[in-house]
Scaffold this motif. Structure first.
Motif, PDB file in Angstrom:
ATOM      1  N   ILE A 118       5.217  14.665   7.010  1.00 62.32           N
ATOM      2  CA  ILE A 118       5.753  14.056   5.852  1.00 62.32           C
ATOM      3  C   ILE A 118       7.072  13.323   6.227  1.00 62.32           C
ATOM      4  CG2 ILE A 118       6.708  14.145   3.649  1.00 62.32           C
ATOM      5  CD1 ILE A 118       4.768  16.715   3.163  1.00 62.32           C
ATOM      6  N   ASN A 119       7.723  13.666   6.957  1.00 68.52           N
ATOM      7  CA  ASN A 119       9.083  13.393   7.519  1.00 68.52           C
ATOM      8  C   ASN A 119       8.815  11.806   8.085  1.00 68.52           C
ATOM      9  OD1 ASN A 119      12.229  13.753   8.064  1.00 68.52           O
ATOM     10  ND2 ASN A 119      11.182  13.272   9.827  1.00 68.52           N
TER      11      ASN A 119
ATOM     12  N   PHE B   8       9.487  10.929  -4.521  1.00 70.64           N
ATOM     13  CA  PHE B   8       8.984  12.407  -4.973  1.00 70.64           C
ATOM     14  C   PHE B   8       8.087  12.714  -3.690  1.00 70.64           C
ATOM     15  CE2 PHE B   8       9.349  10.230  -9.003  1.00 70.64           C
ATOM     16  CZ  PHE B   8      10.434  10.820  -9.378  1.00 70.64           C
ATOM     17  N   ILE B   9       8.200  14.122  -3.622  1.00 68.03           N
ATOM     18  CA  ILE B   9       6.711  14.964  -2.851  1.00 68.03           C
ATOM     19  C   ILE B   9       6.224  15.926  -3.832  1.00 68.03           C
ATOM     20  CG2 ILE B   9       8.528  16.348  -1.648  1.00 68.03           C
ATOM     21  CD1 ILE B   9       6.789  16.740   0.492  1.00 68.03           C
TER      22      ILE B   9
ATOM     23  N   ASN C 259       0.703  -1.224   0.087  1.00 71.60           N
ATOM     24  CA  ASN C 259       0.083   0.081   0.034  1.00 71.60           C
ATOM     25  C   ASN C 259       0.795   1.255   0.167  1.00 71.60           C
ATOM     26  OD1 ASN C 259      -2.571  -1.329  -0.060  1.00 71.60           O
ATOM     27  ND2 ASN C 259      -2.287  -1.582   2.259  1.00 71.60           N
ATOM     28  N   ILE C 260       2.023   1.333  -0.868  1.00 70.68           N
ATOM     29  CA  ILE C 260       2.731   2.356  -0.742  1.00 70.68           C
ATOM     30  C   ILE C 260       2.693   3.128  -2.200  1.00 70.68           C
ATOM     31  CG2 ILE C 260       5.266   3.035  -1.086  1.00 70.68           C
ATOM     32  CD1 ILE C 260       5.871   0.846   0.965  1.00 70.68           C
ATOM     33  N   ASN C 261       2.401   4.399  -2.264  1.00 65.07           N
ATOM     34  CA  ASN C 261       2.213   4.871  -3.618  1.00 65.07           C
ATOM     35  C   ASN C 261       3.283   4.824  -4.463  1.00 65.07           C
ATOM     36  OD1 ASN C 261      -0.375   5.845  -2.569  1.00 65.07           O
ATOM     37  ND2 ASN C 261       0.399   8.043  -2.083  1.00 65.07           N
ATOM     38  N   VAL C 262       2.932   4.507  -5.748  1.00 67.77           N
ATOM     39  CA  VAL C 262       3.854   4.527  -6.894  1.00 67.77           C
ATOM     40  C   VAL C 262       3.137   5.225  -8.080  1.00 67.77           C
ATOM     41  CG1 VAL C 262       5.335   2.544  -6.072  1.00 67.77           C
ATOM     42  CG2 VAL C 262       3.156   2.076  -7.538  1.00 67.77           C
TER      43      VAL C 262
ATOM     44  N   ALA D  92       1.645  14.644  -1.551  1.00 70.32           N
ATOM     45  CA  ALA D  92       1.741  13.495  -1.768  1.00 70.32           C
ATOM     46  C   ALA D  92       3.012  12.898  -1.889  1.00 70.32           C
ATOM     47  CB  ALA D  92       0.900  13.102  -2.811  1.00 70.32           C
ATOM     48  N   VAL D  93       3.438  11.624  -1.369  1.00 71.80           N
ATOM     49  CA  VAL D  93       4.484  11.130  -1.363  1.00 71.80           C
ATOM     50  C   VAL D  93       4.438   9.916  -2.484  1.00 71.80           C
ATOM     51  CG1 VAL D  93       6.441   9.910  -0.237  1.00 71.80           C
ATOM     52  CG2 VAL D  93       5.374  12.133   0.757  1.00 71.80           C
ATOM     53  N   TYR D  94       5.591   9.769  -3.284  1.00 68.02           N
ATOM     54  CA  TYR D  94       5.460   8.594  -4.177  1.00 68.02           C
ATOM     55  C   TYR D  94       6.926   7.883  -4.115  1.00 68.02           C
ATOM     56  CZ  TYR D  94       1.188  10.302  -6.432  1.00 68.02           C
ATOM     57  OH  TYR D  94       0.084  10.488  -6.656  1.00 68.02           O
ATOM     58  N   VAL D  95       7.235   6.764  -4.071  1.00 64.25           N
ATOM     59  CA  VAL D  95       8.268   6.010  -4.178  1.00 64.25           C
ATOM     60  C   VAL D  95       8.781   6.043  -5.533  1.00 64.25           C
ATOM     61  CG1 VAL D  95       9.623   3.921  -3.924  1.00 64.25           C
ATOM     62  CG2 VAL D  95       8.017   4.542  -2.001  1.00 64.25           C
TER      63      VAL D  95
END
Length: 255
Positions: free
Chosen positions: A121-122, A147-148, A7-10, A153-156
């Motif tokens: 976010i950190n 990426f932020i 469930n990690i954003n990509v 929003a944070v994406y790996v």
């Protein structure tokens, strides 16, 4: 995909093996998009940005290296990185601060540590990195690039399973370096909590910038440097790094 199962954003993506796959996938992913090899090797092209169908032919050489992935372009505000080390148990884990990384043409130019980001976010990035490390169940060290976006929003972006240049500042700015942590984790030794002594900026030194780096450290005796003795004469080959310790350059995330 591994990250999706956690469930990690990509970024939206498609598996690519030939030019026809790109043509089909681009319909849904859109432009610009990034073509990346599944397996990255030294001295091989890492990625290609496709801006239109006219760029499809540029992908032919990269596709000859093996299976690739086509990813949607994520408009981002910052690129970030965090390095994690894990021992033989899930409890034996530690991580470095989140860094702000600046790239140009795919080459790292500057690493700023710690990154100036919101505390929430950190903490989320720390959690993502530790989740990935624990899920791999593999003693060692890894760096997660992210990426932020402007909306937070944070994406790996990528997972690197070896000491990464974005954490080279740790040699001078932390109580333990990423290289010592790698040895500790593989040997099953306890991993210490990381202490960042000072905020800093770190700069990779490439072969083409070696002479300038020599002039810089003579003009700035407070700068710290490490040269690796690389003999290969390749303009983009990394031959060292500089670290500038300055508590005023960045602030720790505020409580």
């Amino acid at each position: 995909m591994f990250l999706e199962s956690l469930n990690i954003n990509v970024a939206p993506y498609a598996t690519i093996t030939n030019l026809e796959d790109i043509q089909h996938a681009a319909t849904g992913i859109g432009f610009p998009s990034i073509l990346k090899p599944v397996r990255v090797e030294r001295n091989k092209p890492e990625n290609i940005v496709l801006y239109s169908e006219q760029d499809f032919e540029k992908a032919r050489e990269l596709l000859q290296t093996g299976t690739c992935m086509l990813e949607a372009w994520i408009p981002f505000e910052k690129e970030l990185a965090i390095t994690v080390a894990m021992g033989s148990t899930e409890a034996n884990i530690t991580h470095f601060p989140v860094s702000h990384t600046i790239y140009k043409a795919g080459i790292l130019q500057t690493t700023i540590t710690p990154a100036q980001i919101d505390l929430e976010i950190n903490e989320a990035i720390q959690q993502v990195a530790q989740t990935i490390a624990r899920s791999l169940q593999m003693p060692g060290i890894l760096t997660v690039e992210l990426f932020i976006t402007a909306a937070g929003a944070v994406y790996v972006k990528k997972i690197i399973l070896y000491p990464h240049e974005s954490c080279d500042y740790s040699v001078d700015a932390c109580n333990v370096s990423q290289y010592e942590l790698l040895v500790r984790s593989i040997c099953g030794f306890p991993l210490p909590e990381i202490t960042l002594w000072k905020s800093n900026k770190s700069y990779p030194v490439l072969e083409e910038g070696f002479e300038k780096a020599l002039r810089d450290i003579q003009a700035h005796p407070e700068w710290l440097f490490h040269f690796y003795g690389e003999a290969a004469k390749e303009p983009e080959r990394k031959v060292g790094h500089l670290t500038v310790l300055d508590e005023k350059e960045a602030e720790l995330p505020k409580e």
